[in-house]
Design a protein around this motif. Structure first.
Motif: not given
Length: 74
Positions: A9-37
């Motif tokens: 499912p990640l074929h042809g998708i850049t890490l930048k695209t993945i991160l941008e889509q996750l940030e748009k969907f969840y926002g950094f507040d929720t991302l920081s809760e889901l993935i503790k980094i």
């Protein structure tokens, strides 16, 4: 008839695209809760997060796994 489509499912998708889509969907507040980094919690940006994730395999894997789980919701 050849089938050249990848089952990855990640074929042809850049890490930048993945991160941008996750940030748009969840926002950094929720991302920081889901993935503790720290890059999602302290002064988060796509650019700084990409720098960290490109160097840190375990964190990148967590982001990719979350993306795959979230994919049906996009």
């Amino acid at each position: 008839m050849e089938n050249n489509t990848s089952k990855d499912p990640l074929h042809g998708i850049t890490l930048k695209t993945i991160l941008e889509q996750l940030e748009k969907f969840y926002g950094f507040d929720t991302l920081s809760e889901l993935i503790k980094i720290k890059c999602f919690k302290d002064n988060p940006s796509v650019k700084s997060s990409l720098t960290f994730l490109r160097k840190t395999d375990w964190a990148r894997k967590k982001v990719e796994d979350l993306y795959i789980k979230t994919l049906p919701k996009f």
